[in-house]
Every structure is written in structure tokens, then in C-alpha cells.
Design a protein around this motif. Structure first.
Motif, PDB file in Angstrom:
ATOM      1  N   UNK A  57       0.883  -1.055   0.115  1.00 25.47           N
ATOM      2  CA  UNK A  57       0.012  -0.034   0.048  1.00 25.47           C
ATOM      3  C   UNK A  57       1.030   1.267  -0.028  1.00 25.47           C
ATOM      4  N   UNK A  76       1.323   5.573   0.522  1.00 28.60           N
ATOM      5  CA  UNK A  76       1.039   6.689   1.067  1.00 28.60           C
ATOM      6  C   UNK A  76       1.632   7.773   0.683  1.00 28.60           C
ATOM      7  N   UNK A 122       2.845  11.657   1.842  1.00 27.31           N
ATOM      8  CA  UNK A 122       2.879  12.562   3.083  1.00 27.31           C
ATOM      9  C   UNK A 122       3.652  14.018   2.510  1.00 27.31           C
ATOM     10  N   UNK A 162       1.704  17.609   7.333  1.00 29.41           N
ATOM     11  CA  UNK A 162       0.403  16.876   7.171  1.00 29.41           C
ATOM     12  C   UNK A 162       0.309  15.323   7.354  1.00 29.41           C
ATOM     13  N   UNK A 163      -0.791  14.833   7.730  1.00 32.70           N
ATOM     14  CA  UNK A 163      -0.794  13.240   7.893  1.00 32.70           C
ATOM     15  C   UNK A 163      -0.641  12.393   6.441  1.00 32.70           C
ATOM     16  N   UNK A 164      -0.324  11.157   6.479  1.00 36.98           N
ATOM     17  CA  UNK A 164      -0.158  10.674   5.394  1.00 36.98           C
ATOM     18  C   UNK A 164      -1.517  10.375   4.516  1.00 36.98           C
ATOM     19  N   UNK A 179      -3.487   7.988   1.585  1.00 34.74           N
ATOM     20  CA  UNK A 179      -3.371   6.638   0.908  1.00 34.74           C
ATOM     21  C   UNK A 179      -3.807   7.176  -0.507  1.00 34.74           C
ATOM     22  N   UNK A 197       5.470   6.514   1.305  1.00 35.83           N
ATOM     23  CA  UNK A 197       5.877   5.182   2.038  1.00 35.83           C
ATOM     24  C   UNK A 197       5.063   4.123   1.536  1.00 35.83           C
ATOM     25  N   UNK A 213       3.970   0.116   2.508  1.00 42.20           N
ATOM     26  CA  UNK A 213       3.473  -0.730   3.716  1.00 42.20           C
ATOM     27  C   UNK A 213       2.938  -1.839   3.390  1.00 42.20           C
ATOM     28  N   UNK A 246       6.364  -0.343   7.605  1.00 44.61           N
ATOM     29  CA  UNK A 246       6.469   0.857   6.624  1.00 44.61           C
ATOM     30  C   UNK A 246       7.861   0.568   6.030  1.00 44.61           C
TER      31      UNK A 246
END
Lengths: 120, 108
Positions: B33, B35, B37, B41-43, B45, B86, B88, B99
Motif C-alpha cells: 500500500x 501513502x 505525505x 500533514x498526515x499521510x 492513501x 511510504x 506499507x 512501513x
């Protein structure tokens, strides 16, 4: 719409405790597990573990046992992360992230992150 | 192995295609998966499974996998794609999530 809203930034001294909240809305809280992810300053993402929001059973990643506790209050659709005996190296942004609707979607929505600073 | 390995940094010219890779033994058994970022800020998807792209993610983002390597491809990179990426997946036991170390993408 799905929202995960975390509590604000925290400053603690070494040895103290902190409790971070993650209030959710827009979906059935008990239908999807909640994960916690740590990001130290300038570093990558680190999965801390997850909690089954139906049973309350937590699973902790290696390195996050003992001082870290995941908990829930299903009446207010909120997950919590408590860290005790804080160390300087616990300084990080802590994210909650809900499981997605499929096993191939581990984290589909994230909270905005809670910065925790541990300093004397 | 219980690690996912990513190149620390990759750059791409505006409008060109870039591939970000992720290597790990667990990728032979589990999908990666991805992501995105951006600073502060948050990651978010951006790609999952065999061919999953969440609503709102441009179709210039695509994923693939072969053996122990998963890839995220951005076809026609835009300035707003500059971010950390990233990967995962689950670890080989299936009990835990991993990760990668992240790849910093610079769009020139």
C-alpha cells in the motif's frame, strides 16, 4: 464524511504520562480497527499496533510493549493512546489511522496527528 | 526479513514519469500500500492492492508488483506530487504492519 480528530499538542517532562485521543465520526466506529503510528522528527512512519474496536483487544508492535496502552470509549467513538514513563526519545507525532474496508487497505483515513514533546 | 526498503530520494522532471520502489520479502505474499505525505500533514492513501486507487487520487498514480518488489509509478509528475512516499505491507507472519523508510520525491 469520515473524520478522525486528535487532541492537541502535548509537552511533558521525562517520566510523566500522556494520553492522546482520536475522536471519530462519519462511520461505524466498532466496524473497523484503529491503528496507531509514530513519526519521530524528520523520520519515517512506524506502526505501533492496533486495537480491535469491537472487542477492545490491543496488539502492540515489537518495541511498543509495556509503556504504551491502547484503549477505547465506544460511547463517544474515541480511541486513546496512553504513554507512561515518557522518555525524550518518545518525542514524535502520533497518528491514529483506521483500518479500511478490506485487508488490502490497512489505513484509509488518518487523524491530523498529535505532537508530543518530552523535554526537561 | 521484516523490513521494507525504499530509496531515500528520487527526482523527476516536471511532466516525466517516475517509479518509486519498495523491496521486502513480505511483498511476495502481501500487496503493498502506498501513502503520500507532505510536510506538516498526515499521510494520504494513494494506491492499494493490485489496482486500487482511492477516490480523488489522480489516475497518474499506479502500482505494480513483481517478486519481492512493489512499485508506485507517477506518469506525468506534477509539482504537487513533490512529497514523501511510504510503502506499507504486512510482515511475513501476517500479524504486524511494516512501513518502508520513505522516499523523498523532488519534482524538478
Amino acid at each position: 464524511q469520515v473524520q478522525l480528530v486528535q487532541s492537541g499538542s502535548e509537552l511533558r517532562k521525562p517520566g510523566a504520562s500522556v494520553k492522546v485521543s482520536c475522536k471519530t465520526s462519519g462511520y461505524s466506529f466498532t466496524s473497523y480497527a484503529m491503528n496507531w503510528v509514530r513519526q519521530a522528527p524528520g523520520q519515517g512512519l512506524e506502526w505501533m499496533g492496533w486495537i480491535n474496536t469491537n472487542t477492545g483487544n490491543p496488539t502492540y508492535a515489537p518495541g511498543f510493549t509495556g509503556r504504551f496502552v491502547f484503549s477505547l470509549d465506544t460511547s463517544v467513538s474515541t480511541a486513546y493512546l496512553q504513554i507512561s514513563s515518557l522518555k525524550v526519545e518518545d518525542t514524535a507525532v502520533y497518528y491514529c489511522a483506521k483500518d479500511g474496508p478490506s485487508v488490502v487497505i490497512p489505513f484509509d483515513f488518518w487523524g491530523q496527528g498529535t505532537p508530543v514533546t518530552v523535554s526537561s | 526479513s521484516s523490513e521494507l526498503t525504499q530509496d531515500p530520494a528520487v527526482s523527476v522532471a516536471l511532466g516525466q514519469t517516475v517509479r518509486i520502489t519498495c523491496q521486502g520479502d513480505s511483498l511476495r505474499s502481501y500487496y503493498a500500500t502506498w501513502y503520500q505525505q507532505k510536510p506538516g500533514q498526515p499521510p494520504v492513501l494513494v494506491f492499494y492492492g493490485k489496482n486500487g486507487r482511492p477516490s480523488g487520487i489522480p489516475d497518474r498514480f499506479s502500482g505494480s508488483s513483481s517478486g519481492n518488489t512493489a512499485s508506485l509509478t507517477i506518469t506525468g509528475a506534477q509539482a504537487e506530487d513533490q512529497a514523501d512516499y511510504y510503502c506499507n505491507s504486512r510482515d511475513s507472519s501476517g500479524d504486524h504492519q511494516l512501513f518502508g523508510g520513505g522516499t523523498k520525491l523532488t519534482v524538478l
